[in-house]
Design a protein around this motif. Structure first.
Motif, PDB file in Angstrom:
ATOM      1  N   LYS A 177       0.829  -1.206   0.000  1.00 51.09           N
ATOM      2  CA  LYS A 177       0.000   0.000   0.000  1.00 51.09           C
ATOM      3  C   LYS A 177       0.864   1.257   0.000  1.00 51.09           C
ATOM      4  CE  LYS A 177      -3.681   2.324   2.586  1.00 51.09           C
ATOM      5  NZ  LYS A 177      -3.039   3.621   2.744  1.00 51.09           N
ATOM      6  N   ILE A 178       1.923   1.266   0.810  1.00 50.73           N
ATOM      7  CA  ILE A 178       2.830   2.422   0.850  1.00 50.73           C
ATOM      8  C   ILE A 178       3.440   2.655  -0.525  1.00 50.73           C
ATOM      9  CG2 ILE A 178       5.073   3.212   1.741  1.00 50.73           C
ATOM     10  CD1 ILE A 178       4.269   1.842   4.434  1.00 50.73           C
ATOM     11  N   LEU A 179       3.904   1.601  -1.160  1.00 49.55           N
ATOM     12  CA  LEU A 179       4.519   1.726  -2.476  1.00 49.55           C
ATOM     13  C   LEU A 179       3.510   2.198  -3.516  1.00 49.55           C
ATOM     14  CD1 LEU A 179       7.013   1.351  -4.269  1.00 49.55           C
ATOM     15  CD2 LEU A 179       6.262  -1.009  -4.640  1.00 49.55           C
ATOM     16  N   LEU A 180       2.347   1.584  -3.540  1.00 49.12           N
ATOM     17  CA  LEU A 180       1.326   1.954  -4.529  1.00 49.12           C
ATOM     18  C   LEU A 180       0.839   3.395  -4.342  1.00 49.12           C
ATOM     19  CD1 LEU A 180      -0.732  -1.364  -4.677  1.00 49.12           C
ATOM     20  CD2 LEU A 180       0.858  -0.457  -6.399  1.00 49.12           C
ATOM     21  N   GLU A 181       0.709   3.847  -3.112  1.00 49.71           N
ATOM     22  CA  GLU A 181       0.323   5.246  -2.865  1.00 49.71           C
ATOM     23  C   GLU A 181       1.397   6.204  -3.372  1.00 49.71           C
ATOM     24  OE1 GLU A 181      -2.602   5.039   1.024  1.00 49.71           O
ATOM     25  OE2 GLU A 181      -0.511   5.533   1.334  1.00 49.71           O
ATOM     26  N   HIS A 182       2.665   5.869  -3.124  1.00 54.49           N
ATOM     27  CA  HIS A 182       3.741   6.755  -3.580  1.00 54.49           C
ATOM     28  C   HIS A 182       3.810   6.802  -5.103  1.00 54.49           C
ATOM     29  CE1 HIS A 182       7.380   9.105  -3.295  1.00 54.49           C
ATOM     30  NE2 HIS A 182       7.849   8.345  -4.277  1.00 54.49           N
ATOM     31  N   LEU A 183       3.582   5.663  -5.722  1.00 51.88           N
ATOM     32  CA  LEU A 183       3.608   5.615  -7.189  1.00 51.88           C
ATOM     33  C   LEU A 183       2.303   6.135  -7.796  1.00 51.88           C
ATOM     34  CD1 LEU A 183       5.276   2.101  -7.669  1.00 51.88           C
ATOM     35  CD2 LEU A 183       6.358   4.358  -7.864  1.00 51.88           C
ATOM     36  N   GLU A 184       1.406   6.586  -6.916  1.00 47.83           N
ATOM     37  CA  GLU A 184       0.097   7.147  -7.294  1.00 47.83           C
ATOM     38  C   GLU A 184      -0.745   6.173  -8.087  1.00 47.83           C
ATOM     39  OE1 GLU A 184       0.833  10.980  -9.038  1.00 47.83           O
ATOM     40  OE2 GLU A 184       1.720  11.741  -7.191  1.00 47.83           O
ATOM     41  N   LEU A 185      -0.664   4.903  -7.690  1.00 45.82           N
ATOM     42  CA  LEU A 185      -1.498   3.867  -8.305  1.00 45.82           C
ATOM     43  C   LEU A 185      -2.711   3.559  -7.432  1.00 45.82           C
ATOM     44  CD1 LEU A 185       1.339   1.512  -9.566  1.00 45.82           C
ATOM     45  CD2 LEU A 185       0.001   3.149 -10.908  1.00 45.82           C
ATOM     46  N   LEU A 186      -2.769   4.136  -6.259  1.00 44.66           N
ATOM     47  CA  LEU A 186      -3.923   3.984  -5.356  1.00 44.66           C
ATOM     48  C   LEU A 186      -4.549   5.325  -5.102  1.00 44.66           C
ATOM     49  CD1 LEU A 186      -3.172   1.487  -2.446  1.00 44.66           C
ATOM     50  CD2 LEU A 186      -4.831   1.284  -4.265  1.00 44.66           C
TER      51      LEU A 186
END
Length: 186
Positions: A177-186
């Motif tokens: 979740k942290i990674l996906l939020e940073h990559l703006e995929l969430l």
């Protein structure tokens, strides 16, 4: 990281301590409430202390890694969670020692809270307010560990592997979740 995420993280981190607490409860013949309090206090205190140490360490070099902090948080949480999952799926049975002597409990408390040290580093790179976070982790671990002693005494080792598996999956999901939020995929 919001309160809900911190609570989920606290529960995930406490699963190693819960598994060991079940083992302690299984090994203690005549369980008293004080046994659960002792185990909960040791595990809760170390589970709160280790993220502070990790946060101090991470804060020292957070500015150097700001461009890759999300990848570091993801990798650390996946490594910790993956290790918990591997241990839960392994066939090794741990010996249960009924001793609550300080020398025994310190070793167990350190062993079950090493992952919290890595989470503390993650707190530093994510700029998490560390004092409320570690208070929640410590309190959650205390309660879950104390309950684990009673559960182990009543039900045996039936839930130990499931607790470790759940904790590992939770940590991997938080890392993703942290990674996906940073990559703006969430």
């Amino acid at each position: 990281m919001g309160l809900g995420e911190l609570l989920i993280l606290a529960v995930g981190l406490s699963m190693d301590a819960f598994a060991v607490s079940i083992c302690k409860g299984l090994s203690i013949q005549k369980l008293r409430a004080g046994h659960a309090v002792i185990v909960g206090a040791w595990f809760g205190a170390f589970q709160a202390l280790m993220p502070v140490l990790g946060w101090l360490l991470g804060s020292a070099f957070a500015e150097l890694i700001v461009s890759v902090d999300h990848w570091i948080a993801f990798a650390l949480l996946c490594l910790i969670g993956g290790g918990m999952i591997r241990e839960a799926l392994g066939k090794e049975d741990e010996d249960c020692d009924p001793s609550l002597a300080p020398a025994v409990m310190v070793l167990l408390a350190v062993a079950t809270s090493i992952d919290a040290l890595a989470v503390g580093i993650t707190f530093a790179v994510l700029k998490v307010d560390v004092l409320p976070a570690v208070a929640l982790i410590g309190a959650c671990t205390f309660a879950i560990s104390a309950a684990g002693v009673k559960i182990g005494n009543v039900f045996g080792a039936r839930y130990k592997a499931k607790a470790e598996l759940l904790g590992g999956v939770v940590l991997v999901l938080i890392g993703a979740k942290i990674l996906l939020e940073h990559l703006e995929l969430l």
